[in-house]
Design an enzyme around this catalytic site. Structure first.
Site, PDB file in Angstrom:
ATOM      1  N   LYS A 182      22.101  -4.831  25.971  1.00 54.24           N
ATOM      2  CA  LYS A 182      22.383  -3.421  25.774  1.00 54.24           C
ATOM      3  C   LYS A 182      21.269  -2.555  26.369  1.00 54.24           C
ATOM      4  O   LYS A 182      20.095  -2.931  26.328  1.00 54.24           O
ATOM      5  CB  LYS A 182      22.506  -3.094  24.275  1.00 54.24           C
ATOM      6  CG  LYS A 182      23.817  -3.539  23.652  1.00 54.24           C
ATOM      7  CD  LYS A 182      23.914  -3.102  22.201  1.00 54.24           C
ATOM      8  CE  LYS A 182      24.030  -1.591  22.085  1.00 54.24           C
ATOM      9  NZ  LYS A 182      24.275  -1.168  20.685  1.00 54.24           N
TER      10      LYS A 182
ATOM     11  N   LYS B 292      17.504  -6.112  11.806  1.00 55.00           N
ATOM     12  CA  LYS B 292      16.265  -5.385  12.081  1.00 55.00           C
ATOM     13  C   LYS B 292      15.050  -6.082  11.482  1.00 55.00           C
ATOM     14  O   LYS B 292      13.971  -6.078  12.072  1.00 55.00           O
ATOM     15  CB  LYS B 292      16.363  -3.951  11.545  1.00 55.00           C
ATOM     16  CG  LYS B 292      17.311  -3.075  12.351  1.00 55.00           C
ATOM     17  CD  LYS B 292      17.174  -1.613  11.963  1.00 55.00           C
ATOM     18  CE  LYS B 292      17.998  -0.731  12.874  1.00 55.00           C
ATOM     19  NZ  LYS B 292      17.826   0.709  12.562  1.00 55.00           N
TER      20      LYS B 292
ATOM     21  N   LYS C 198      16.161   1.877  24.227  1.00 57.28           N
ATOM     22  CA  LYS C 198      14.947   2.692  24.281  1.00 57.28           C
ATOM     23  C   LYS C 198      13.695   1.825  24.313  1.00 57.28           C
ATOM     24  O   LYS C 198      12.655   2.245  24.825  1.00 57.28           O
ATOM     25  CB  LYS C 198      14.853   3.587  23.034  1.00 57.28           C
ATOM     26  CG  LYS C 198      16.044   4.448  22.738  1.00 57.28           C
ATOM     27  CD  LYS C 198      15.869   5.096  21.353  1.00 57.28           C
ATOM     28  CE  LYS C 198      17.091   5.873  20.930  1.00 57.28           C
ATOM     29  NZ  LYS C 198      16.951   6.429  19.574  1.00 57.28           N
TER      30      LYS C 198
END
Length: 342
Positions: free
Chosen positions: A194, A111, A197
């Site tokens: 993937k 991240k 969002k």
């Protein structure tokens, strides 16, 4: 009864991957466990969130829980920030956990990426808050996917070290609840990525709030390839789809995998059913199934979020019930540490 704890971050529109990977499992588990399901808004702010959107997204995750079939009378549903025991216990665990443990956490590296020095301290100590989430309720089991196994192992290490350091068996050692191979839900426009969002195009994903027409349009426009659908001979001896085979036709296997997950069929059953067919016929069948399974959930989510009073009431009541469990556990930990309380 054995107790589970799990949660979903309110960081954007929920999609098919969230439903198949987590929320659908929560619905099934509520019948066999004392279930606590959280909207983990404290975790969400480890990266910047627009405050108004965070509130909306918190309600949306709650609406998804309810619309999918989680019963707030059977389970506890609440948002994390309402129960201060999470934050208080996390600080204690910050003082129990070791830097070496945190430095090995792969999710922080992923991240933070190249901007590690600009990442928040909260993102770095995210695992200690997750440990507090689980251990504040003395959860015996935690449903985990592949990307969460390391965090659960961290929580187990924290529980063991706390008990050892303070010579008390305050916390149980939570066990992973492995639910089998989760559906690998990829982008409708790029089967090698993937479903996410954060993708700018809404056509890459099926949102849990999509209506029947929107679902149908997205599947119709989903990327395919020119060949017919394969048969079960592509599977390995265990009946699984090898990764190298998936990479040969990612868009094809993504859509087939979505059908398998929504229909609760094995890869072998799906490939036997559709072997040799073209995508036009298969997409029609997939659309009918997806609309049947998902459109009622989307309709109910939209109803709930249009008038959030019901959602807010459930979150308040759930937080009261959660605190009734977590506060005595926190008090036990504070006493073990030696803090004066009277």
């Amino acid at each position: 009864m054995k107790r589970i704890f799990s949660g979903v971050q309110p960081t954007g529109h929920l999609h098919l991957g969230n439903y198949l990977g987590a929320i659908r499992n929560f619905v099934a588990l509520q019948h066999d466990y004392d279930a606590i399901y959280c909207v983990v808004d404290l975790h969400a702010i480890t990266v910047w969130q627009d405050p108004a959107q965070l509130a909306d997204h918190t309600r949306q995750v709650t609406a998804a829980y309810l619309a999918a079939g989680i019963d707030p009378k059977k389970c506890i549903i609440f948002n994390q920030s309402r129960v201060s025991a999470h934050s208080e216990l996390a600080w204690i665990f910050n003082c129990v956990a070791r830097l070496g443990w945190l430095n090995r956490m792969t999710q922080f590296k992923e991240k933070a990426g190249k901007h590690r020095e600009q990442a928040s301290a909260g993102l770095y100590v995210y695992p200690t808050l997750m440990a507090a989430d689980i251990l504040a309720y003395k959860a015996t089991h935690v449903p985990v996917g592949e990307d969460q196994k390391q965090h659960l192992e961290f929580a187990r290490n924290v529980a063991q070290k706390f008990n050892f350091d303070y010579h008390r068996e305050v916390f149980p050692i939570p066990e992973p609840l492995i639910l089998g191979a989760a559906a690998r839900v990829m982008s409708l426009r790029d089967g090698s990525k993937k479903m996410s969002k954060s993708e700018p195009s809404d056509m890459t994903r099926i949102n849990m709030t999509d209506d029947a027409d929107t679902i149908a349009n997205k599947i119709k426009r989903a990327t395919t390839d020119p060949d017919t659908l394969p048969g079960p001979d592509v599977l390995d001896d265990a009946g699984d789809l090898p990764d190298e085979t998936r990479r040969e036709r990612p868009a094809c296997y993504n859509l087939l995998g979505i059908y398998a997950a929504l229909s609760d069929m094995s890869w072998r059953e799906v490939l036997q059913q559709f072997e040799g067919q073209g995508f036009a016929t298969f997409k029609t069948t997939l659309t009918e199934l997806a609309v049947e399974k998902l459109a009622p959930i989307g309709n109910e989510m939209n109803r709930l979020t249009a008038d959030p009073a019901e959602i807010d009431s459930i979150l308040r009541e759930g937080a009261d019930r959660a605190a009734a469990i977590a506060v005595p556990v926190l008090d036990e930990a504070l006493d073990a540490v030696g803090f004066l309380r009277n």
